[in-house]
Structures are given as structure tokens and as C-alpha cells.
Design an enzyme around this catalytic site. Sequence first.
Site, PDB file in Angstrom:
ATOM      1  N   ALA A 163      31.480 -10.487   2.532  1.00  0.00           N
ATOM      2  CA  ALA A 163      30.419 -11.359   1.504  1.00  0.00           C
ATOM      3  C   ALA A 163      30.285 -10.396   0.361  1.00  0.00           C
ATOM      4  O   ALA A 163      31.056  -9.727   0.345  1.00  0.00           O
ATOM      5  CB  ALA A 163      29.104 -11.329   2.620  1.00  0.00           C
ATOM      6  N   MET A 192      28.910  -7.633  -0.813  1.00  0.00           N
ATOM      7  CA  MET A 192      28.905  -6.104  -0.751  1.00  0.00           C
ATOM      8  C   MET A 192      30.728  -5.933  -0.591  1.00  0.00           C
ATOM      9  O   MET A 192      31.278  -5.105  -1.322  1.00  0.00           O
ATOM     10  CB  MET A 192      28.194  -5.369   0.183  1.00  0.00           C
ATOM     11  N   VAL A 223      29.707  -5.572   7.482  1.00  0.00           N
ATOM     12  CA  VAL A 223      29.025  -6.536   7.698  1.00  0.00           C
ATOM     13  C   VAL A 223      27.556  -6.543   8.179  1.00  0.00           C
ATOM     14  O   VAL A 223      27.035  -5.448   7.679  1.00  0.00           O
ATOM     15  CB  VAL A 223      29.594  -7.121   9.230  1.00  0.00           C
ATOM     16  N   SER A 272      25.222   2.758  -2.384  1.00  0.00           N
ATOM     17  CA  SER A 272      23.919   2.497  -3.246  1.00  0.00           C
ATOM     18  C   SER A 272      24.352   1.922  -4.528  1.00  0.00           C
ATOM     19  O   SER A 272      25.594   2.310  -5.152  1.00  0.00           O
ATOM     20  CB  SER A 272      23.049   3.580  -3.562  1.00  0.00           C
ATOM     21  N   LYS A 324      20.918   8.273   2.565  1.00  0.00           N
ATOM     22  CA  LYS A 324      20.787   6.958   2.002  1.00  0.00           C
ATOM     23  C   LYS A 324      19.328   6.344   2.169  1.00  0.00           C
ATOM     24  O   LYS A 324      18.809   5.999   1.354  1.00  0.00           O
ATOM     25  CB  LYS A 324      22.050   5.976   2.368  1.00  0.00           C
ATOM     26  N   GLU A 345      13.104   5.692  -3.970  1.00  0.00           N
ATOM     27  CA  GLU A 345      13.373   4.506  -4.789  1.00  0.00           C
ATOM     28  C   GLU A 345      11.886   3.557  -4.737  1.00  0.00           C
ATOM     29  O   GLU A 345      11.134   3.270  -5.650  1.00  0.00           O
ATOM     30  CB  GLU A 345      14.497   3.552  -4.389  1.00  0.00           C
ATOM     31  N   TYR A 346      11.097   3.491  -3.389  1.00  0.00           N
ATOM     32  CA  TYR A 346      10.151   2.890  -3.394  1.00  0.00           C
ATOM     33  C   TYR A 346       9.030   3.724  -4.050  1.00  0.00           C
ATOM     34  O   TYR A 346       8.130   3.130  -4.673  1.00  0.00           O
ATOM     35  CB  TYR A 346       9.619   3.089  -1.842  1.00  0.00           C
TER      36      TYR A 346
HETATM   37  P1  NDP Z   1      25.340  -9.703   4.882  1.00  0.00           P
HETATM   38  O1  NDP Z   1      24.397  -8.794   5.143  1.00  0.00           O
HETATM   39  O2  NDP Z   1      24.754 -10.955   4.542  1.00  0.00           O
HETATM   40  O3  NDP Z   1      26.565  -9.979   5.865  1.00  0.00           O
HETATM   41  C1  NDP Z   1      27.541 -11.173   5.834  1.00  0.00           C
HETATM   42  C2  NDP Z   1      28.784 -10.635   6.242  1.00  0.00           C
HETATM   43  O4  NDP Z   1      28.740 -10.193   7.984  1.00  0.00           O
HETATM   44  C3  NDP Z   1      29.582 -11.724   6.524  1.00  0.00           C
HETATM   45  O5  NDP Z   1      31.110 -11.300   5.962  1.00  0.00           O
HETATM   46  C4  NDP Z   1      29.624 -12.198   7.861  1.00  0.00           C
HETATM   47  O6  NDP Z   1      30.922 -13.109   8.345  1.00  0.00           O
HETATM   48  C5  NDP Z   1      29.506 -11.170   8.523  1.00  0.00           C
HETATM   49  N1  NDP Z   1      28.970 -11.073   9.915  1.00  0.00           N
HETATM   50  C6  NDP Z   1      27.786 -11.585  10.432  1.00  0.00           C
HETATM   51  N2  NDP Z   1      27.514 -11.426  11.621  1.00  0.00           N
HETATM   52  C7  NDP Z   1      28.886 -11.081  12.105  1.00  0.00           C
HETATM   53  C8  NDP Z   1      29.283 -10.803  13.449  1.00  0.00           C
HETATM   54  N3  NDP Z   1      28.768 -10.925  14.554  1.00  0.00           N
HETATM   55  N4  NDP Z   1      30.612 -10.723  13.442  1.00  0.00           N
HETATM   56  C9  NDP Z   1      31.361 -10.367  12.454  1.00  0.00           C
HETATM   57  N5  NDP Z   1      31.013 -10.593  10.851  1.00  0.00           N
HETATM   58  C10 NDP Z   1      29.709 -10.916  11.086  1.00  0.00           C
HETATM   59  O7  NDP Z   1      26.510  -9.154   3.659  1.00  0.00           O
HETATM   60  P2  NDP Z   1      26.248  -8.175   2.302  1.00  0.00           P
HETATM   61  O8  NDP Z   1      27.544  -8.236   1.656  1.00  0.00           O
HETATM   62  O9  NDP Z   1      25.019  -8.837   1.634  1.00  0.00           O
HETATM   63  O10 NDP Z   1      25.746  -6.774   2.917  1.00  0.00           O
HETATM   64  C11 NDP Z   1      26.645  -6.123   3.815  1.00  0.00           C
HETATM   65  C12 NDP Z   1      26.146  -4.523   4.096  1.00  0.00           C
HETATM   66  O11 NDP Z   1      25.833  -4.050   3.238  1.00  0.00           O
HETATM   67  C13 NDP Z   1      24.795  -5.086   5.126  1.00  0.00           C
HETATM   68  O12 NDP Z   1      24.387  -4.111   5.878  1.00  0.00           O
HETATM   69  C14 NDP Z   1      23.583  -4.844   4.106  1.00  0.00           C
HETATM   70  O13 NDP Z   1      22.553  -4.279   4.715  1.00  0.00           O
HETATM   71  C15 NDP Z   1      24.496  -3.759   3.110  1.00  0.00           C
HETATM   72  N6  NDP Z   1      24.060  -3.893   1.596  1.00  0.00           N
HETATM   73  C16 NDP Z   1      24.007  -3.027   0.895  1.00  0.00           C
HETATM   74  C17 NDP Z   1      23.550  -3.246  -0.411  1.00  0.00           C
HETATM   75  C18 NDP Z   1      23.356  -1.873  -1.166  1.00  0.00           C
HETATM   76  O14 NDP Z   1      23.112  -2.198  -2.421  1.00  0.00           O
HETATM   77  N7  NDP Z   1      24.136  -0.865  -0.608  1.00  0.00           N
HETATM   78  C19 NDP Z   1      23.132  -4.547  -1.040  1.00  0.00           C
HETATM   79  C20 NDP Z   1      23.307  -5.634  -0.203  1.00  0.00           C
HETATM   80  C21 NDP Z   1      23.683  -5.219   0.942  1.00  0.00           C
HETATM   81  P3  NDP Z   1      31.041 -14.491   7.993  1.00  0.00           P
HETATM   82  O15 NDP Z   1      31.394 -14.772   6.567  1.00  0.00           O
HETATM   83  O16 NDP Z   1      32.103 -14.937   8.985  1.00  0.00           O
HETATM   84  O17 NDP Z   1      29.647 -15.057   8.299  1.00  0.00           O
END
Ligand code: NDP
Length: 475
Positions: free
Chosen positions: A11, A13, A74, A128, A182, A189-190
Site C-alpha cells: 500500500a 507506505m 501491512v 517516520s 517511535k 509530536e502530539y
Molecule cells: P495500510 O495500513 O492501509 O495496510 C494496507 C496493506 O496491508 C495492504 O498491502 C494490504 O494488502 C495489507 N494487508 C492488510 N491485511 C492483510 C492481511 N491480513 N494479510 C496480508 N496483507 C494484509 O497500509 P499503509 O501503507 O498505509 O501502512 C502500512 C503500515 O505503515 C501500517 O502499519 C501503518 O500504521 C504504518 N504507517 C506508517 C506511517 C508513517 O508515517 N510511518 C504512515 C502511514 C502508515 P491488500 O492490498 O491485499 O489489501
Amino acid sequence: ATADIGVTGLAVMGRNLARNLARHGHVVALHNRSVQRTRSLVAEHGDEGTFVASESLAEFVGSLKSPRAVIVMVKAGEPTDAVIEELTPLLDEGDIVIDCGNAHFADTRRREATLREHGIHFVGCGVSGGEEGALLGPSIMPGGSAQSYQKLGPIFESIAAQVDGTPCCVHVGPDGAGHFVKMVHNGIEYADMQLIAEAYDLLRAGLGAEPPELAEIFRTWNSGDLESFLIEITADVLAHVDDTTGKPFVDIVLDQAEQKGTGRWTVQTALDLGVPITGIAEATFARSLSGHAEQRSAARAALSQESGIQVDDREQFIEDVRRALYASKVVAYAQGFDLITAGSAEYGWDVDRGAMATIWRGGCIIRARFLDRIREAYDADPDLPSLLVAPYFADAVRAGVQSWRRVVATAALGGIPTPAFSSSLAYYDALRRLPLPAALIQGLRDNFGAHTYRRTDRDGSFHVQWAGDKAEHPA
Ligand code: NDP
């Protein structure tokens, strides 16, 4: 097997992290539960480096050079466990699984212990900087074994943000250390954002100024001690005009702050470890309060609403608010670093606090000039008992303390809520005060519950026979 490192979970990230890795010359194995994401990444960005795409997890693992390094990106929580469970039987001893999602450090400790039984390294890694950071250079906080960092270090350091030639990535410490740090980063940040919001509220009420003028004030502040990403974007947000109404953007946004939970984790952890992180706690509660729409509406109807502050010297007031913001920010960081100290001691992580300040200088949301001063403070004294007592910060706060008091007093008299400004000042005063009224609390505890007390003049625990002759006895 040709890939240097793999990413499963593509997704926003994971996709951007994979592209960043490929752009830095690493051969990147790709996998996602639904193949469409994998295909679109290769179709749209395949020319940015060398990708090895797989449709099954087994094929993905097979495409990795040994020892394998697999980044899991994920959805945090159960999906992370599900992916790890599926991966584990496909891996060999010495392989490394890296969770770059936003996991709670306790989950990371659990996962690390489980995988260690299989001889697999599990690295909980804080990342981050959001979507853009993942692509262009995040701040990276990897935990896990020192051995795993020998392989991951050069790769992660190559894709991290760089400040003055130093990568914003360092091995934080064993098991959950990376995700813990982290989490504290997010808590800080908050606090940072709440302090900025309070400064804005005071300036607006005190000066009667409109958002474009306030944007200019923040822009000016960004060239001094307060220089930081958050101050910079505060100016941008305040200057922004809503397309549809032509009003200042900040005036059309509903005043209810949301949260994804890392502030709450930080405060919960601080309560468990007994660390007073009042700035972060007030910031977290302030978001909760803002969201209680019905209660706020009832209060507006039932309670009188006089508020407003009278400012005679505008320039002095602006400078007072700036100094109060800086001093409160020092307190919030001092408290955040105290929490890192406590976590490190509790779990035996030996976290280098100066290094944390270094890796937050770029890539992440709290990046700021001021982090250099924090690093210098810990370089000068690695055992610093509080950031507030480091000479630079002690002087900075001392220089601003009268401004800080004026601002908090003015806000209180005018009915403008400043929970983070006020509680930070109270913390600063409490830390320096002798005696604290805690002596009376101990007396009360001994009176109603025979909880005993210690004396100022000799060792031991004592109890007064409150119901009897009121004589003191050793406990
Ligand atoms: P999401 O948190 O929206 O997760 C979506 C991804 O997870 C997709 O690839 C999806 O696969 C996969 N997924 C969900 N459930 C399953 C499962 N049961 N088995 C296998 N794959 C699964 O994606 P983001 O990219 O937004 O975030 C990824 C991680 O990074 C999260 O932990 C989030 O909290 C963190 N994050 C960190 C940020 C930062 O600034 N550091 C900002 C945003 C997020 P599918 O495509 O098949 O649905």
C-alpha cells in the site's frame, strides 16, 4: 535468488519504501496479498531500479538472497501477525523479518521472542515521515538484534533522510526498542502540535489578528530557535484560503482533533513506568476534549462564556508567547526523553538518547533545529538526569521564564485554555521546588491507611498511632 531485500505489503507506505530501496541500487523483491498492487508498482515505477515481483509468498521468499531480509509493511495489528505466521515456515535460521508498521512495542517484544525460538531475527522498526518520507528519506528507528543491524544498517542508512551527511537511522536497541522510541516520537509530536495550537489561539485572541497575519508571525519564528517542520507548515496552513468560501482555511475546519492512538500508547506507557509526561498527556487529552462535541455544546449553553485578553504591548506579547512556546517545548522533549530513559532501563535496551535526537533531525515530523542542542546536551553528559538541567536548556528556559509566567497568567485571567503551556510551567516549577507538598500527602496516607512515611532527618519508615496516643513508631 537475486534480491537484497523484500517488501510485502505494497500500500502507500510499502510501495514508497520499495521504490526508495530500488532507487538506491538495492534489488527489491515485491509481494502483496492482492497481486494488483504488485503489478501496478512494477508497471508504474519498474524503471526506477531492479524489482523482482512475486505473486505468492513462497516465490517471494525464494527470490531473496540468504540471509533473507523481509520488510513487512501491512496494516498494524492482526494482519501483521497473520503475515508473520505465514512467513515463518518459509524462512530459515538467520533470516530477518522487519516490521516497519506502527506496532505497539509490547507486540514487537512478543513477536521477537516467538521468532527467536525459530532462530529468526525479528526487527521492530519505527519509520517516520509518512508517505513522502518513505519515498524520499524517512527517519528510521530499527530495534532487534545487533547482528540483524549488520545486514540492515547499510541498506537502511542508504535510504534514510540525511542531515549534514549523517543518516537519520541508527540501531536503537534490542527487541521493542525501535517501536518504543517511535511511539515516544509520536507522543512528542502530539505535544509539539498542541503547544503550537495554544500559541495560535493566544495570539489570535490577544492580538485580534487574522490567520494571514498569524502565518507571518510563525514564518518569522521559523528563522529562530523554533525552526522546525511543524512551525513551517503551521505558517502554510494558516496562510491557506478555502477554495469554496474564500475564508481562512483554519476557520472552516471542524475544531475536533482526531488521533490514531500512538499518543494514547505513550501516555499509557508513561503511567505504567511512572514517568510524568504531562505535556504529552495534556496534548492527548486536549484532542479527546475537542472531540466531545455534545458535552462542549452543553457547557457552552450552561456556563457563561466571558473570555478574551487585553494586550497593551503587541510586540512584547508576541515575544512572550514565542518564549513560552519554546520553554514548554523544552519541557515536552525533556519528558519524552525521560520516558525513553525509563523504557530503556526497564527493558535493558541501553538506548543512546543523543543518537535519537540525531536521527530525528531529518525525515520525521518533529524534525527541528533544536534537536542538535539535545544531541549536544547528551554528548556532553550521557547520564544527564533531565534535559532541563543541561546548561543550554537551563539558560534558555531561565531567559524565558518571566514571559512564560505572563502568558500562562494572562491566559488564565482571560479564560483561554492553555493546558500544555500551563502544565509544562507547573512541571518546571515542581521539579525545582523544595519541599513539595507531597510531604502532606504522605501524612494523609499514613493517617487513613497506615501507609507509613520516611523522615527528612533519619533513615527508616515510620507510622504514627493516629487513633491512639499519636506516638511515632518505626514501621
Ligand atoms: P495500510 O495500513 O492501509 O495496510 C494496507 C496493506 O496491508 C495492504 O498491502 C494490504 O494488502 C495489507 N494487508 C492488510 N491485511 C492483510 C492481511 N491480513 N494479510 C496480508 N496483507 C494484509 O497500509 P499503509 O501503507 O498505509 O501502512 C502500512 C503500515 O505503515 C501500517 O502499519 C501503518 O500504521 C504504518 N504507517 C506508517 C506511517 C508513517 O508515517 N510511518 C504512515 C502511514 C502508515 P491488500 O492490498 O491485499 O489489501
